[in-house]
Design an enzyme around this catalytic site. Structure first.
Site, PDB file in Angstrom:
ATOM      1  N   HIS A 101      38.239  -5.806  11.070  1.00 53.46           N
ATOM      2  CA  HIS A 101      39.559  -6.218  11.546  1.00 53.46           C
ATOM      3  C   HIS A 101      40.611  -5.868  10.501  1.00 53.46           C
ATOM      4  O   HIS A 101      40.370  -6.014   9.288  1.00 53.46           O
ATOM      5  CB  HIS A 101      39.586  -7.718  11.824  1.00 53.46           C
ATOM      6  CG  HIS A 101      38.451  -8.179  12.686  1.00 53.46           C
ATOM      7  ND1 HIS A 101      38.313  -7.800  14.002  1.00 53.46           N
ATOM      8  CD2 HIS A 101      37.377  -8.963  12.405  1.00 53.46           C
ATOM      9  CE1 HIS A 101      37.212  -8.348  14.495  1.00 53.46           C
ATOM     10  NE2 HIS A 101      36.634  -9.053  13.553  1.00 53.46           N
ATOM     11  N   GLU A 118      38.071 -14.453   9.534  1.00 52.35           N
ATOM     12  CA  GLU A 118      37.244 -15.345  10.338  1.00 52.35           C
ATOM     13  C   GLU A 118      36.122 -15.969   9.529  1.00 52.35           C
ATOM     14  O   GLU A 118      35.804 -15.523   8.419  1.00 52.35           O
ATOM     15  CB  GLU A 118      36.664 -14.593  11.540  1.00 52.35           C
ATOM     16  CG  GLU A 118      35.838 -13.373  11.204  1.00 52.35           C
ATOM     17  CD  GLU A 118      35.532 -12.516  12.431  1.00 52.35           C
ATOM     18  OE1 GLU A 118      35.763 -12.952  13.566  1.00 52.35           O
ATOM     19  OE2 GLU A 118      35.035 -11.397  12.239  1.00 52.35           O
ATOM     20  N   HIS A 176      31.266  -5.514   9.613  1.00 53.23           N
ATOM     21  CA  HIS A 176      30.346  -6.603   9.947  1.00 53.23           C
ATOM     22  C   HIS A 176      29.839  -6.468  11.377  1.00 53.23           C
ATOM     23  O   HIS A 176      30.412  -5.739  12.192  1.00 53.23           O
ATOM     24  CB  HIS A 176      31.028  -7.962   9.773  1.00 53.23           C
ATOM     25  CG  HIS A 176      32.217  -8.162  10.672  1.00 53.23           C
ATOM     26  ND1 HIS A 176      33.495  -7.769  10.320  1.00 53.23           N
ATOM     27  CD2 HIS A 176      32.332  -8.705  11.914  1.00 53.23           C
ATOM     28  CE1 HIS A 176      34.334  -8.069  11.293  1.00 53.23           C
ATOM     29  NE2 HIS A 176      33.647  -8.636  12.285  1.00 53.23           N
ATOM     30  N   ARG A 196      36.183  -1.094  16.423  1.00 54.31           N
ATOM     31  CA  ARG A 196      34.751  -0.847  16.623  1.00 54.31           C
ATOM     32  C   ARG A 196      34.423   0.534  16.072  1.00 54.31           C
ATOM     33  O   ARG A 196      35.054   1.526  16.450  1.00 54.31           O
ATOM     34  CB  ARG A 196      34.431  -0.930  18.118  1.00 54.31           C
ATOM     35  CG  ARG A 196      32.959  -0.837  18.462  1.00 54.31           C
ATOM     36  CD  ARG A 196      32.748  -0.815  19.967  1.00 54.31           C
ATOM     37  NE  ARG A 196      33.244  -2.021  20.619  1.00 54.31           N
ATOM     38  CZ  ARG A 196      34.157  -2.022  21.584  1.00 54.31           C
ATOM     39  NH1 ARG A 196      34.684  -0.892  22.030  1.00 54.31           N
ATOM     40  NH2 ARG A 196      34.553  -3.157  22.117  1.00 54.31           N
TER      41      ARG A 196
END
Length: 320
Positions: A101, A118, A176, A196
């Site tokens: 991200h 996150e 990740h 992605r």
């Protein structure tokens, strides 16, 4: 405002399964349900109150009408009427794509969005289930690009075997992926921006490969090997155990065997409880709401105290 529950927003994902129903009791009707969004003001996916006299009211409407009371004065001054946190439960029956991200600056420039920092709390994991978190060595942008071209990216990635209670903090830029067999609670900035970069050559239900964001990711990736992702936290019972304290959210772990009273009169923030085990009743100045494993409750910022009534529960507490 009494403690509020919201209707889960269920998301079908090609990698999803049935643990959201089988383990957490979510009302899923599809065997590839991957996510339950618990608290969200993402456009098109705004949470709606499920309990009490405010049932049917959207979270965004509550904030628009009572921003400082719901969010807290300092949170409102920082974020306006946008709820800054997105809360999810995620069930990965298959491996998720390898992704990352962007940070706030890049996300604002490219997508007019927040970045996406996150945290993951592992609720259930099959034997030998793992996560991909970061690289296993320092990598240059050229080495990374070459690995994509040669289909050898997985050889550069760091794998972490997981069990219940393990907690991970995922900075922006960190590559990740959630591995197959993992059920987790996710706390993140309000953002749905994901780059992605590898998807195991899978096709969606229409036979199409999912979009990759190869070029966008190049300037967003942190190519250094860093061991900064595993959250080590105390696990004392019947008290508040600090987990993560970052600019975007603060989280605590509470394993309770008895009632716990919290003075929140100086807490200039809403409080979220995610129940990751057992059950409890969340009480504040205005009412009470039960919570059990797989449920989430929002307590407004104008609460001066919170009483958690329980004979056994595990809770994640989230504030700003």
């Amino acid at each position: 405002m009494y403690p509020l529950k919201f209707r889960p927003i269920l998301k079908e994902r090609l990698w999803g399964g049935t643990k959201l129903k089988d383990v957490l009791g979510k009302p899923i009707t599809c065997e590839i349900t991957g996510e339950s969004w618990e608290l969200s003001t993402v456009e098109g996916d705004v949470s709606v109150v499920a309990n009490g006299e405010l049932s049917g009211t959207s979270l965004q409407q509550l904030i628009n009408d009572n921003a400082e009371q719901v969010l807290g004065k300092s949170v409102f001054e920082r974020f306006g009427t946008e709820f800054p946190i997105l809360i999810k439960f995620i069930d990965a029956k298959q491996d998720l794509s390898v992704q990352l991200h962007p940070n706030d600056e890049l996300a604002k420039k490219r997508h007019n969005s927040f970045g996406k920092t996150e945290m993951w709390y592992i609720m259930d994991a099959d034997e030998d289930a793992n996560l991909i978190v970061g690289f296993n060595k320092d990598v240059s942008k050229e080495q990374y690009s070459q690995s994509l071209a040669e289909n050898t990216l997985l050889e550069l990635l760091n794998y972490e075997q997981v069990k219940e209670g393990d907690t991970f903090f995922i900075n922006t830029g960190k590559i990740h992926a959630i591995g197959a067999g993992v059920l987790l609670a996710e706390i993140q900035q309000t953002s749905d921006v994901t780059y992605r970069v590898f998807d195991f050559d899978r096709k969606d239900k229409d036979g199409n490969y999912r979009e990759l964001h190869t070029e966008l990711a190049l300037d967003a990736i942190d190519y250094e090997k860093k061991d900064d992702f595993k959250v080590l936290y105390p696990k004392k019972t019947d008290t508040v155990n600090p987990m993560v304290d970052c600019p975007y959210f603060k989280t605590n772990f509470l394993e309770l065997t008895q009632d716990l009273f919290l003075d929140t009169s100086k807490r200039d923030s809403f409080t979220i409880y995610m129940c990751v085990g057992g059950s409890a009743v969340v009480m504040n100045d205005f009412g009470e709401t039960s919570i059990s494993k797989g449920e989430t409750v929002l307590v407004s910022a104008n609460t001066t105290n919170i009483l958690l009534k329980t004979k056994g529960s595990k809770l994640l507490e989230v504030t700003i």
